[in-house]
Design a protein around this motif. Structure first.
Motif, PDB file in Angstrom:
ATOM      1  N   ASP A   1       0.938  -1.236   0.046  1.00  0.00           N
ATOM      2  CA  ASP A   1      -0.124   0.007  -0.055  1.00  0.00           C
ATOM      3  C   ASP A   1       1.093   1.064  -0.052  1.00  0.00           C
ATOM      4  N   GLY A   2       0.508   2.184  -0.835  1.00  0.00           N
ATOM      5  CA  GLY A   2       1.190   3.629  -0.626  1.00  0.00           C
ATOM      6  C   GLY A   2       2.130   3.870  -1.998  1.00  0.00           C
ATOM      7  N   PRO A   3       2.547   4.878  -2.083  1.00  0.00           N
ATOM      8  CA  PRO A   3       3.156   5.473  -3.450  1.00  0.00           C
ATOM      9  C   PRO A   3       4.684   4.491  -3.507  1.00  0.00           C
ATOM     10  N   GLU A   4       4.607   4.260  -4.939  1.00  0.00           N
ATOM     11  CA  GLU A   4       5.637   3.242  -5.399  1.00  0.00           C
ATOM     12  C   GLU A   4       7.077   3.761  -5.084  1.00  0.00           C
ATOM     13  N   ASP A   5       7.258   4.916  -5.229  1.00  0.00           N
ATOM     14  CA  ASP A   5       8.699   5.587  -4.986  1.00  0.00           C
ATOM     15  C   ASP A   5       9.028   5.876  -3.459  1.00  0.00           C
ATOM     16  N   ALA A   6       8.191   5.644  -2.693  1.00  0.00           N
ATOM     17  CA  ALA A   6       8.334   5.920  -1.144  1.00  0.00           C
ATOM     18  C   ALA A   6       9.210   4.789  -0.840  1.00  0.00           C
ATOM     19  N   PRO A   7      10.205   5.118   0.518  1.00  0.00           N
ATOM     20  CA  PRO A   7      10.827   4.101   1.068  1.00  0.00           C
ATOM     21  C   PRO A   7       9.701   2.964   1.757  1.00  0.00           C
TER      22      PRO A   7
ATOM     23  N   LEU B   1       0.398   5.772   7.507  1.00  0.00           N
ATOM     24  CA  LEU B   1       1.782   5.468   7.225  1.00  0.00           C
ATOM     25  C   LEU B   1       1.804   5.752   5.979  1.00  0.00           C
ATOM     26  N   THR B   2       1.003   5.436   4.752  1.00  0.00           N
ATOM     27  CA  THR B   2       1.312   5.457   3.574  1.00  0.00           C
ATOM     28  C   THR B   2       1.302   6.862   3.103  1.00  0.00           C
ATOM     29  N   LYS B   3       1.248   7.886   3.777  1.00  0.00           N
ATOM     30  CA  LYS B   3       1.314   9.104   3.548  1.00  0.00           C
ATOM     31  C   LYS B   3       3.078   9.504   3.371  1.00  0.00           C
ATOM     32  N   GLN B   4       3.864   8.557   3.888  1.00  0.00           N
ATOM     33  CA  GLN B   4       5.249   8.850   3.868  1.00  0.00           C
ATOM     34  C   GLN B   4       5.990   7.272   3.443  1.00  0.00           C
ATOM     35  N   TRP B   5       5.445   6.526   3.393  1.00  0.00           N
ATOM     36  CA  TRP B   5       5.976   5.033   3.204  1.00  0.00           C
ATOM     37  C   TRP B   5       5.261   4.384   2.179  1.00  0.00           C
ATOM     38  N   ARG B   6       5.875   3.198   1.430  1.00  0.00           N
ATOM     39  CA  ARG B   6       5.418   2.284   0.770  1.00  0.00           C
ATOM     40  C   ARG B   6       5.206   1.109   1.838  1.00  0.00           C
ATOM     41  N   VAL B   7       4.071   0.912   2.221  1.00  0.00           N
ATOM     42  CA  VAL B   7       3.799  -0.194   3.406  1.00  0.00           C
ATOM     43  C   VAL B   7       3.756  -1.590   2.809  1.00  0.00           C
ATOM     44  N   PHE B   8       4.470  -2.543   3.556  1.00  0.00           N
ATOM     45  CA  PHE B   8       4.493  -3.799   2.833  1.00  0.00           C
ATOM     46  C   PHE B   8       3.960  -4.583   4.009  1.00  0.00           C
ATOM     47  N   ARG B   9       3.128  -5.454   3.833  1.00  0.00           N
ATOM     48  CA  ARG B   9       2.609  -6.464   4.947  1.00  0.00           C
ATOM     49  C   ARG B   9       2.298  -7.775   4.413  1.00  0.00           C
ATOM     50  N   PHE B  10       2.766  -8.732   5.526  1.00  0.00           N
ATOM     51  CA  PHE B  10       2.775 -10.108   4.897  1.00  0.00           C
ATOM     52  C   PHE B  10       1.982 -10.837   6.046  1.00  0.00           C
ATOM     53  N   ASP B  11       1.657 -12.222   5.274  1.00  0.00           N
ATOM     54  CA  ASP B  11       1.141 -13.071   6.466  1.00  0.00           C
ATOM     55  C   ASP B  11       2.115 -14.215   6.643  1.00  0.00           C
ATOM     56  N   LEU B  12       1.939 -14.668   8.036  1.00  0.00           N
ATOM     57  CA  LEU B  12       2.674 -15.782   8.381  1.00  0.00           C
ATOM     58  C   LEU B  12       2.403 -17.143   7.584  1.00  0.00           C
ATOM     59  N   PRO B  13       3.091 -18.155   7.428  1.00  0.00           N
ATOM     60  CA  PRO B  13       2.347 -19.199   6.819  1.00  0.00           C
ATOM     61  C   PRO B  13       1.494 -19.820   7.246  1.00  0.00           C
TER      62      PRO B  13
END
Length: 431
Positions: free
Chosen positions: A14-20, A42-54
């Motif tokens: 989620d969030g802009p592709e060019d953000a950290p 958080l997506t106002k400043q960062w590209r947020v990566f979330r993951f699920d556990l197996p």
């Protein structure tokens, strides 16, 4: 999928592709949706990566039995996406992944947030028994207990929809992956290594967290050189869900002000920074002490052959549990100490640690031998060990039925009484 290929994790951006990139890691039994209330800000400043556990949230059920393996899967996923450097915030098991990143892959990490985390989560025995409960009863008993572990009673009563959502998250998790995650937490202990965490770290905890509370948080802060503590009032273990605004604000402030640069602007190379010296004002808080045993006298060993004592002690703890082994060693004296050393070195270091049989098979053999010999006292803790080694109550019953044929009905009758009581104790969920 190839058996030799490291499985990737289920994820979303989620969030802009060019953000950290800022990664949010979930806790055991939850999905990436535990962070839903943080994402808009958080997506106002960062590209947020979330993951699920197996096996969580519908993710592929490829169990990961250690925090290191889970971390490797995260890095494989990120490598495939071209993400090399990132900030990371994780809750509980997700926090353990964050510490693992900081210790083993510091060049990838810009800043760290540890939420409801600990350098050691309870005891190995607790998590292995939880695995026994799930293997025997499924996840429903764990799911029903989730709200009281995760939320304050007031929040759970006032938010029935969120409470039911929490129960369903656990209930729909793959049991095998949940058990593997319990094993990962059972073996996780980074207390001696905290001083090597070299990135700016926010340690955040709910004031009413009864799972990994303020005491564990202070242990992290005392051990990590560049760490600060934030205690969120009126929150329990799943603090990002219970107090989303406070957690969001703390994360924004931390990652906005404590993002370690990747490269030295003068040289264009990675800036390796020594962690700041932290004055020690008092001894850091310690978890409950483990019985201290005088080092065993090492007997003569064959030239070039490693002493199996330490390997044996590790296996003995994993199979029988820390509490049992600590008790046995603490009771050893001048008369019995040599015997404790003997069985640790030879029974556990030489035989149980051999690769020819897995632990499930060795438990089957051991149970049968104990029935044959009428050793009911040892059958008690080896029935418990068999459950922890992965045997189900049904499989233990089959072993005892087989023993009845070859060892005699009276011996098996006594064994059934012992095993029945142990199985009842080990597989009954406790509040």
């Amino acid at each position: 999928m190839s058996e030799t290929k490291t499985p990737a994790l289920q994820y979303r951006f989620d969030g802009p592709e060019d953000a950290p990139v800022l990664i949010l890691g979930p806790s055991l039994g939850t999905t990436w949706h535990m962070w839903d209330r943080q994402v808009p800000e958080l997506t106002k400043q960062w590209r947020v990566f979330r993951f699920d556990l197996p096996g969580h949230g519908g993710a592929p059920a490829y169990p990961a039995g250690s925090v290191a393996e889970l971390t490797d899967r995260l890095l494989v996923t990120l490598d495939g996406l071209g993400v090399q450097r990132f900030g990371y915030a994780g809750c509980a098991l997700g926090g353990a992944v964050g510490v693992e990143l900081a210790l083993r892959h510091p060049e990838r990490l810009a800043s760290l947030g540890l939420i409801a985390a600990s350098p050691r989560f309870g005891t190995a025995d607790e998590f292995r028994q939880r695995g026994v409960i799930v293997r025997t009863n499924g996840l429903d008993p764990i799911a029903r207990m989730a709200p009281e572990r995760w939320f304050t009673s007031g929040f759970a009563a006032a938010q029935p929809a969120i409470t039911e959502w929490a129960v369903q998250m656990v209930r729909t998790t793959d049991p095998g992956c949940y058990i593997a995650a319990c094993e990962a937490l059972a073996s996780f202990d980074v207390r001696p290594e905290l001083g090597r965490v070299g990135v700016p770290t926010l340690v955040l905890v709910g004031s009413d967290d009864q799972v990994t509370g303020p005491a564990e948080a202070r242990t992290l802060v005392a051990g990590i050189p560049d760490a600060r503590l934030a205690v969120v009032p009126g929150a329990s273990h799943l603090v990002p869900v219970e107090q989303p605004a406070a957690v969001t604000d703390l994360l924004v402030r931390h990652f906005s002000t404590a993002w370690q640069p990747a490269f030295d602007s003068a040289t264009g190379q990675m800036a390796i920074q020594a962690p700041p010296v932290k004055p020690v004002l008092a001894a850091p808080p310690q978890p409950a002490p483990i019985a201290e045993i005088a080092p065993a006298v090492v007997g003569p060993q064959s030239a070039g052959r490693p002493d199996p004592y330490e390997a044996g002690l590790k296996v003995r703890r994993e199979v029988l549990g820390d509490a049992h082994v600590d008790r046995a060693l603490a009771q050893a004296d001048e008369f019995s100490g040599d015997f404790q050393e003997f069985i640790t070195r030879y029974a556990w270091g030489e035989i149980w640690d051999r690769p020819g049989l897995d632990r499930r098979a060795r438990s089957c053999v051991t149970l049968t031998a104990l029935v044959a010999g009428g050793h009911l006292d040892e059958l008690v803790f080896h029935t418990r060990a068999a459950l922890r080694n992965g045997l189900t109550p049904v499989e233990i019953k089959e072993v005892l039925l087989q023993a009845a044929v070859y060892c005699g009905v009276p011996a098996a009758n006594s064994a059934f009484k012992v095993a029945q009581q142990v199985i009842r104790e080990e597989t009954t969920p406790t509040d």
